[in-house]
Each structure stands twice: as structure tokens, then as C-alpha cells.
Design an enzyme around this catalytic site. Structure first.
Site, PDB file in Angstrom:
ATOM      1  N   SER A 190     -12.668 -28.014   5.243  1.00 27.35           N
ATOM      2  CA  SER A 190     -12.306 -29.088   4.321  1.00 27.35           C
ATOM      3  C   SER A 190     -12.259 -30.412   5.067  1.00 27.35           C
ATOM      4  O   SER A 190     -12.272 -30.470   6.291  1.00 27.35           O
ATOM      5  CB  SER A 190     -10.957 -28.786   3.674  1.00 27.35           C
ATOM      6  OG  SER A 190      -9.919 -29.216   4.539  1.00 27.35           O
ATOM      7  N   LYS A 191     -12.178 -31.453   4.257  1.00 31.48           N
ATOM      8  CA  LYS A 191     -12.113 -32.814   4.768  1.00 31.48           C
ATOM      9  C   LYS A 191     -10.949 -32.976   5.752  1.00 31.48           C
ATOM     10  O   LYS A 191     -11.073 -33.632   6.774  1.00 31.48           O
ATOM     11  CB  LYS A 191     -11.911 -33.692   3.535  1.00 31.48           C
ATOM     12  CG  LYS A 191     -11.889 -35.144   3.755  1.00 31.48           C
ATOM     13  CD  LYS A 191     -11.827 -35.828   2.398  1.00 31.48           C
ATOM     14  CE  LYS A 191     -11.187 -37.184   2.525  1.00 31.48           C
ATOM     15  NZ  LYS A 191     -11.072 -37.872   1.246  1.00 31.48           N
TER      16      LYS A 191
END
Ligand code: GLU
Length: 510
Positions: free
Chosen positions: A264-265
């Protein structure tokens, strides 16, 4: 394979995640392998999620990686425009066509009515309200309302959406090039909205219409789109386009470095690594980050690393140029299971590419950052430093952090080692050596080696007594490239001047 046309179809809802770059890369490789076309299509029909600058970011990222689209916004092509917000009228026409074919219908239910229905159902214990082939029979739509009533509402300009009429009791099956046969039961699928009340198409409608009109042969996209594919196949059927339906290939997920869940980011900040190709400046601190480019990766290394995130050639070879990847790529060798994002491997790739790069090329890449730090050096000198240092670098900024002393005076000395290697008696020998170096016939590494070796022999000194001191004087540290080569690159003036100054300092270290 003939007439291969693939598209990368991002939504400009923010910076492009590295997984998106991998999707673009696989599409590009597939197109090039078969002499086909790689198309960029911007899917910006969801105005609510539009982020300014995201489209430019996507294009800059693709260009940085060398994945230049053959068709797309700003790239031209037979099917312009390639930005969906500029194709609104096209989708309207096709949505109406589906209504007239009986494959879609108008639905007049207001958001409040739908909410109310959802709540009432929840109270009855049904928490998964879906507008589908059962519930639609109780709703306000052109399937339940009399024709005059439908026309009256349409004429009065009432809000409506157009929904796909998903058939009952059928199994939709398609062959995914990566996953094999995939099936959906239509009774589990909802009647997806195709056209919203603002006249904009949803992703599903616009995506299928464009893939058809743009003659897309293969849809290669992330696994998160697999659940939508049942609806997509139904849409091809509803339009009567089944014969030319593209083939689907759903790519495996990219997993966190520890293999636990989807990358994820937030993993960027958590693991101190880039998860986006380029930096991004957003409104909040979490939205401000560096990408692979700013971390100091070469685009060729990033491309090579990404190619191997879910694919491998089936041989031992790990280093592939983009052209070689185009040649070697095949969908059959893409794995079904998730690919772990191994940042060490990304750095390893960068090292390999830095080793292979020419000093001159590296110098050009590094010059802007050097200049921004106030260092001014000639092109030849910088190229020589790069040639000497490139085998020791992992990321581009390492050049300055590890070898700043090529660009300015030594400002940090390893005092502990100076104390071990230097004492009052050392000075006369090293002064004489400095003179010998100043008088050396040539200042290339081989001549310098001879001068130093002859000197050591004459004075009965050992390597271990001389070389570390020279190194500490020239670089301040015990680490670094070979001393003779370092002297050659620094040149006579810098070397001799630096040695004299350093010995004065060494005398003061206790
Ligand atoms: N617009 C979708 C996305 O943002 C495209 C998915 C697809 O390739 O069909 O990824």
C-alpha cells in the site's frame, strides 16, 4: 499474433502507484513483442475523484520508464480523443442502444429511496441489499412502471440512471490468460449502473465501449478488476460484440516486503522505500513523498525490477534491457500468486545498472543535484569521479554522500584511525613522499604506484604504514576507491595540497 492492441487505462485519481506502472509495463511489453500498439486511455469519468496533476504525473512516469504510448492523449491516434471525459456523447448513444435492445433500463429510484430500502432490508436481517434481478421488480424503473409513466418522467426531465439488466440463472464464463477458466453466477451480480444521473457513464460502460471502439485485443490489468469482469462479459454480450471481445489477463497482486498483504501507499513511509515512480507533492505530509526517481534509481533498473514482479523468463538471466524484455516477455510466464515487493532486490538492480553505466552518462545525471548542492566541477573531472565510484554506489545520491571529498575539501576525518596510524615520527617520511609525488613524471595511477613503491622500498616502509595514511589524508575515511586511482582523479595539485594540509591536522589529533 496479429493486430495486438492493448491499453493502459488509469483513472487520474492521484499519483500512479508502482503497481500501475507494472501494469503499463506488461501491456507495453506484450504490444511490442507482437508488433502491436500500446495505448494510453485516461479514464476520468468519475469527476468526484479527479485529482489535478494526476494525468500529467501518469504521462511523466510512463515517459521516465521509457513506456511511450503509440496512441493516447497528446500522442494522437486513430481513435481520438483518448480522455473519456471528452467522449461523453459516445457513451450516451451506446447506453440508449442497450435500453432499446432491452438489455438495460431506466431506473428512477432516488438515492433517498434506495437508502430507505437498504435500511428496511437491513432491519429484516438482509444486510447485502443489491439492485438485482430480484429486487428490481420492486423498484421504480422502466421494467416495472407503465410505458406512459416512464415517458412522462423522461419528458419531465426527472433524474434517472441506466442500469444493466443482468439475466437470471445463468453462468458467465470466460478464459483468463493467467487464471484459466473463471465463472460468475448471474444471480450474484447486481444490475450495475451504466449511466449516472449526471449523464456521465460509469467505469464499466465507458471501459467496454472504448475497448470495443478502440479495437482492443487484450485487456491486461490488475487482479482487483477480476470481480468486474463478469459484468464486462455480459456487456459484450448485450451489445452483440462477443465475437470481438478482448482476451483478459488479470495480473497478480504486489505484496508488502514481508509478504503479508497487498503493498500500500503507506508502506513507503513504513519501510523507508519508494512505492511510486516519481515524487508527488500533495496537501498533507503523508501526501508528499519521493519516488524511485528521487531516491536515485535509474529508470532501466526500475523497469527491470518491475518486470520480475510477477513474471520471469524461465531462465537464470536477471538483467534485461527494455528491448530484451519485449523479446522475452510472455503472458504464460506470469504467475498467478502475489509477488513480494523486495526492496533489496530493487537496489540490487540499481547497482547492476550503475556498474554498467558509462561515467559520462552518470555524470550528466548527477550534475543537477551536485550543482544544487553548490558543487561546481568540470565535465571531464565529474566523468572520471563517476567512473571511479560507480561500482560502489547503490543509489545516485550515494556518490555525494560517499565521495563528497572529490568536490570539496575533506571536512570530516576518522580521528580514531588517525591516532592509530600517525605519530610525530611519521611526518618526515610523509613530507618526503609528498615531494616525491609532486615530482612524479606522470600523475596516472600506474606511475604513482611506482613512485610510492620505490619510496617505501628506499625507506623500508610497509604498505600498512603508508597507504592508510594517504587514504585518510585524501578522503578523511578508510573507505573508498583505490588510493592510486583516487590520486589520479584528484590530480597533482589537489593531492599534494591536501596531503600537506592533512599532516598539519594529523599532528593535532590526540
Ligand atoms: N480505470 C481503471 C483503473 O483505474 C481501469 C481498469 C481496466 O484496466 O479495465 O485501473
Amino acid at each position: 499474433m496479429k493486430n495486438v492492441r492493448v491499453r493502459f487505462a488509469p483513472s487520474p485519481t492521484g499519483p500512479l502507484h508502482i503497481g500501475g506502472v507494472r501494469t503499463a509495463l506488461y501491456n507495453y511489453l506484450f504490444a511490442k513483442k507482437y508488433g502491436g500498439t500500446f495505448i494510453l486511455r485516461i479514464e476520468d469519468t468519475d469527476q468526484g475523484r479527479y485529482v489535478p496533476g494526476a494525468e500529467e504525473y501518469i504521462i511523466e512516469s510512463l515517459k521516465w520508464c521509457g513506456l511511450v504510448p503509440g496512441e493516447g492523449p497528446g500522442f494522437g491516434g486513430e481513435f481520438v480523443p483518448y480522455r473519456q471525459s471528452e467522449r461523453k456523447a459516445i457513451y450516451q448513444k451506446f447506453a440508449l442502444e442497450l435500453v432499446s435492445r432491452g438489455e438495460a433500463y431506466y431506473a428512477f429510484d432516488t438515492p433517498e429511496e434506495l437508502d430507505f430500502y437498504r435500511k428496511t432490508e437491513a432491519e429484516k436481517g438482509n444486510h447485502n441489499f443489491k439492485y438485482d434481478n430480484v429486487t428490481r421488480q420492486e423498484m421504480k424503473n422502466s421494467l416495472t412502471l407503465p410505458a406512459e409513466e416512464v415517458n412522462r418522467r423522461l419528458d419531465a426531465g426527472e433524474d434517472y440512471v441506466i442500469r444493466l439488466k443482468v439475466p437470471e440463472n445463468e453462468t458467465v464464463t470466460f478464459e483468463d490468460l493467467i487464471r484459466g477458466e473463471v465463472s460468475f453466477q448471474t444471480n450474484e451480480l447486481d444490475d450495475k449502473v451504466l449511466m449516472k444521473s449526471d449523464g456521465m457513464p460509469t467505469y464499466h460502460l465507458a471501459n467496454i465501449v472504448d475497448d470495443h471502439l478502440m479495437k482492443i485485443s487484450h485487456v491486461i490489468r490488475g487482479e482487483e478488476w477480476l470481480p468486474s469482469t463478469g459484468h464486462h462479459v455480459l456487456l459484450y454480450r448485450a451489445f452483440g460484440w462477443e465475437a470481438t471481445m478482448p482476451q483478459f489477463a488479470h495480473l497478480p497482486l504486489i505484496l508488502k516486503p514481508d509478504g503479508k498483504g497487498k503493498l500500500s501507499k503507506r508502506d513507503g513511509a513504513k519501510f523507508g522505500m519508494p512505492v511510486f515512480p516519481l515524487g508527488w507533492k500533495g496537501d498533507t505530509p503523508e501526501d508528499n513523498f519521493d519516488g524511485f526517481r528521487e531516491f536515485g534509481f535509474l529508470p532501466e533498473a526500475v523497469v527491470n525490477f518491475l518486470a520480475f514482479l510477477g513474471w520471469n523468463p524461465g531462465t537464470e538471466q536477471e538483467i534485461f534491457s527494455l528491448d530484451e524484455l519485449c523479446e522475452a516477455f510472455s503472458i504464460e510466464k506470469i504467475s498467478k500468486s502475489g509477488a513480494r515487493f523486495d526492496y533489496d532486490k530493487a537496489k540490487w538492480y540499481n547497482q547492476q545498472y550503475l556498474h554498467a553505466i558509462r561515467g559520462e552518462t552518470l555524470a550528466e545525471m548527477i550534475r543537477p543535484s551536485l550543482e544544487s548542492q553548490g558543487y561546481k566541477v568540470s565535465a571531464d573531472y565529474l566523468a572520471a569521479v563517476c567512473d571511479l565510484m560507480k561500482d560502489r554506489l547503490t543509489l545516485l545520491p550515494d556518490l555525494v554522500t560517499q565521495a563528497y571529498y572529490f568536490f570539496t575539501d575533506v571536512h570530516t576525518f576518522d580521528d580514531q584511525n588517525i591516532v592509530k596510524r600517525w605519530n610525530a615520527e611519521s611526518r618526515p617520511d610523509f613530507e618526503a613522499l609528498t615531494t616525491a609525488l609532486a615530482d612524479a613524471p606522470g600523475f596516472d595511477a600506474a606511475s604513482l604506484e611506482e613512485v610510492v613503491k620505490n619510496f617505501m622500498e628506499a625507506r623500508n616502509l610497509k604498505m600498512g604504514q603508508v597507504m592508510p595514511v594517504l587514504r585518510l589524508a585524501l578522503a578523511g575515511t578508510m573507505k573508498g576507491p583505490a588510493v592510486y586511482e583516487m590520486m589520479e582523479v584528484l590530480g597533482k595539485e589537489r593531492t599534494v595540497g591536501r596531503l600537506q594540509k592533512a599532516f598539519d591536522y594529523f599532528d593535532t589529533v590526540k
